[in-house]
Design a protein around this motif. Structure first.
Motif, PDB file in Angstrom:
ATOM      1  N   SER A   1      47.218  -2.881 -62.439  1.00 46.78           N
ATOM      2  CA  SER A   1      46.268  -3.829 -62.823  1.00 46.78           C
ATOM      3  C   SER A   1      45.930  -3.138 -64.195  1.00 46.78           C
ATOM      4  O   SER A   1      45.761  -1.752 -64.389  1.00 46.78           O
ATOM      5  CB  SER A   1      45.011  -4.063 -61.941  1.00 46.78           C
ATOM      6  OG  SER A   1      45.479  -4.890 -60.831  1.00 46.78           O
TER       7      SER A   1
ATOM      8  N   ASP B   1      47.231  -9.952 -56.046  1.00 47.81           N
ATOM      9  CA  ASP B   1      46.528  -8.818 -56.549  1.00 47.81           C
ATOM     10  C   ASP B   1      46.542  -7.592 -55.622  1.00 47.81           C
ATOM     11  O   ASP B   1      46.419  -6.515 -55.758  1.00 47.81           O
ATOM     12  CB  ASP B   1      44.887  -9.019 -56.871  1.00 47.81           C
ATOM     13  CG  ASP B   1      44.819  -9.934 -58.156  1.00 47.81           C
ATOM     14  OD1 ASP B   1      45.497  -9.560 -59.089  1.00 47.81           O
ATOM     15  OD2 ASP B   1      44.000 -10.762 -58.035  1.00 47.81           O
TER      16      ASP B   1
ATOM     17  N   THR C   1      46.695   1.111 -67.359  1.00 47.41           N
ATOM     18  CA  THR C   1      46.729   0.533 -65.978  1.00 47.41           C
ATOM     19  C   THR C   1      46.609   1.457 -64.887  1.00 47.41           C
ATOM     20  O   THR C   1      46.670   2.623 -65.139  1.00 47.41           O
ATOM     21  CB  THR C   1      48.265   0.017 -65.818  1.00 47.41           C
ATOM     22  OG1 THR C   1      49.300   1.012 -65.954  1.00 47.41           O
ATOM     23  CG2 THR C   1      48.721  -1.065 -66.873  1.00 47.41           C
TER      24      THR C   1
END
Length: 680
Positions: free
Chosen positions: A362, A327, A370
């Motif tokens: 994300s 991430d 996103t």
């Protein structure tokens, strides 16, 4: 009469003798025909043998073959073993090591694992008429460590002497060991004759140092030293320092700004730094590639170079540490520049350091909405001149949807940007500057794939629209000093449309056969609406590859840049012919450095004639000047016990006073497994 076996025992060793005929008395054992002696860890075959129990001497004669426990073989006609002292005397010793290295000596003496040799020959080639051999007056050889020290060594290629040294030490095994390496000899048009004597010190299995003192007859003397180490299973590094001092007359003749050339280089890579202490899922790494030097000749005087990047004469150093998971990404980066064209680098801008925090793409609320985020903190520093610290944040947000069963895709994007600048190293009306903006983006695109008989076609057209949003500046750019505004660029992009077309062709095995990438931008607010057209494509057929990339200016009706090449890569051969073209058009600002016209043709090749012989070469030709800028031609010849590499080349060498041409002849002979003797 069958084979007879006799066991004889000395104070320190047990001897077992087998032969067809064995005669024994109280103090003497004689054996003949098919004699085999088992002594310690060796098996010895001979025509005859006798052992004197009183003197503890074992004597063997006639076609003796001795097999050692480490795979070594000894051939001789007369052998005496003093079983008490472990001393062995040979007549005409022929010794073969486990790496097929053989030694023939007229006189040899052995004590434990140490051989003392008289006049001898050593080689790894065929015994009959070896391609290379080394003759020496005497030597010391340790059969346990496979290490030999030679005195008065002469190296012959066939029967031609090519090298002499009063002392030489090396390992006859392929493992690392300390000692003198084969020296390098050579000649260059600028430096004169060269002699370099490498000295190798194997400190441990994970660390070694190589010292490279050198003499250049037209210049003077110098020394380079390189430390190599492996500090873990995931990391290793190299450290090099060097110094060279020129003669006064050479400095004056070549108008050199420095008579001494020195520097230090450090390369280090680690794929795991704190990984064992990091949370689950995180990975980190460290990359260091640094160079500090006082001028470019520190690099030019090296025979081999460490791995570097950046442009010569601009030397760049980097220190990068990174940490990431699925991430997030974090990086700590520093860059240090040395412009060797300058006598003083105090005004050269450095990046010390730059910190980056990045959030990967994300979802936000919905699957088709996103975002990502990128935060950077930069520190631009130098001794003289304006310095700047910067913090900038970029957050692109995009909504994507599809129509007609995913046949057509549409995306709406908003890119948010914020930056804050702080200035130092001077007196300014405003010490800081703040800027933020937003940009609107719309993109219509599709991804089409269709399979035909024998190939697959992928087509990816896209049409984008970029519209500037709002921006805020505090203070205005006109209120800043020119030295401040020279360090950064901000502003909204022009309103424009961008058309992109990419297509790919694959064969039945999904190997890429052809690709094309076409880009065209339209600016409605410009007097000349169409920006440069860019087209890149490549065609692959068997081992052949045809490539072209061209940038065309509609405004000037001229090609701005072009790169074309045709290459062939097959097992045992490669070929490349290319052309590079670059024209500086009036719209390129004059203050941008590094932009020069270019019109060059280059050619390179490599061809394997057979298992032993390879050829290679290349040339770079300036079409405008009708001159060769750089060329080389060479080849290599390889046999099991030796190989040779030779080349002639002309290099353009950058120096503080400009550029010089240096023509060099290079020849290296490698005598396996001992190392190399070469000229350059």
């Amino acid at each position: 009469m069958g084979v007879q076996i006799l066991h004889a025992v000395s104070d320190n060793s047990k001897i077992e003798i087998t032969a067809k005929h064995v005669d024994a008395t109280k103090n003497l054992v004689k054996a003949r025909e098919n004699v085999v002696v088992y002594y310690e860890d060796s098996v010895i075959k001979a025509s005859s043998a006798y052992f004197d129990k009183s003197t503890k001497i074992l004597v063997l004669d006639g076609q003796i073959e001795m097999l050692g426990y480490q795979g070594s073989k000894v051939h001789t006609n007369h052998l005496e073993i003093h079983t008490e002292s472990k001393e062995v005397t040979f007549d005409e010793l022929f010794l073969i090591g486990k790496n097929d290295v053989w030694i023939f000596s007229d006189d040899a003496h052995k004590e434990e694992s140490n051989y003392t040799l008289g006049a001898s020959l050593i080689s790894s080639c065929d015994i009959v008429d070896p391609l290379w051999k080394m003759a020496f007056s005497d030597a010391l050889y340790d059969s346990d460590t496979n290490y030999i020290k030679i005195y008065g060594a002469k190296v012959y290629l066939w029967d031609i002497p090519v090298f002499y040294t009063p002392y030489l030490a090396f390992s006859t095994d392929k493992e690392r060991s300390s000692g003198l390496l084969f020296p390098a000899f050579g000649y260059s048009s600028n430096g004169g004759f060269l002699y370099e004597q490498p000295i190798f010190w194997a400190i441990s299995p994970r660390m070694d140092i190589e010292f490279n003192p050198q003499i250049r007859t037209a210049r003077s003397i110098g020394m380079y030293s390189t430390l190599r180490f492996v500090d873990s299973a995931y990391s290793s590094g190299k450290l090099r320092v060097g110094y060279f001092k020129d003669k006064t007359e050479y400095i004056e003749e070549n108008s050199l700004p420095n008579g001494s050339h020195y520097g230090v280089e450090f390369n280090y890579e680690s794929s795991k730094v704190f990984s064992h202490k990091l949370p689950t899922g995180f990975t980190d790494g460290l990359y260091i590639n640094t160079t500090y030097l006082n001028d470019i000749d520190y690099l030019n005087l090296q025979q081999s170079h460490l791995k570097h990047f950046g442009l010569i004469p601009l030397q760049e150093s980097r220190v990068n540490y990174f940490l990431y998971n699925n991430d997030y990404y974090a990086g700590f980066n520093s860059k240090y520049f040395i412009d060797t064209r300058k006598e003083d680098n105090s005004d050269t801008l450095q990046i010390l350091p730059s910190i980056q925090l990045h959030k990967y793409l994300s979802h936000l609320l919905w699957d088709n909405l996103t975002y990502s985020a990128d935060l950077r903190i930069n520190n631009f520093d130098r001794e003289k001149g304006t310095t700047m610290r910067q913090a900038e944040l970029k957050v692109p947000v995009e909504f994507t949807t599809s129509f007609f069963d995913d046949f057509l895709n549409l995306s709406f994007g908003e890119e948010l940007y914020y930056s804050k600048f702080f200035f130092g190293n001077g007196e300014y009306l405003y010490d800081d500057f703040e800027y933020y903006s937003n940009i609107h983006k719309v993109k219509l695109f599709t991804d089409l794939t269709k399979k035909y008989d024998g190939f697959t076609h992928v087509l990816q057209p896209a049409l984008s629209y970029i519209r500037p949003g709002n921006e805020y500046k505090s203070p205005s750019l006109s209120a800043l000093d020119v030295n401040q505004t020279a360090l950064f660029t901000v502003g909204l992009p022009e309103e424009h449309y961008a058309f992109n077309l990419s297509q790919y062709f694959y064969d039945e095995m999904m190997n890429l056969k052809f690709f094309q990438r076409l880009t065209q931008t339209y600016n409605p607010d410009r007097s000349y609406e169409f920006a440069d057209l860019s087209n890149e494509m490549q065609y692959n057929w068997n081992g052949w590859s045809l490539y072209n990339n061209v940038i065309y200016s509609h405004e000037y009706g001229k090609i701005r840049e072009s790169a074309s090449r045709i290459t062939l890569n097959e097992q045992g051969s490669h070929f490349s012919l290319g052309h590079t073209y670059k024209q500086i058009l009036p719209d390129v600002p004059t203050y941008i450095t590094g932009n020069i016209n270019a019109n060059e043709v280059y050619f390179s090749f490599g061809y394997t004639l057979n298992e032993q012989m390879k050829l290679n070469g290349g040339v770079t030709y300036d079409v405008d000047d009708a001159s060769s800028k750089q060329w080389r031609f060479g080849g290599s010849y390889h046999r099991d016990c030796w190989n040779a590499t030779a080349s002639v080349r002309q290099d353009i060498v950058p120096r503080p006073t400009g550029y010089t041409e240096d023509t060099t002849f290079y020849l290296q002979l490698n005598f396996i497994p001992f190392g190399a003797v070469g000229t350059e």
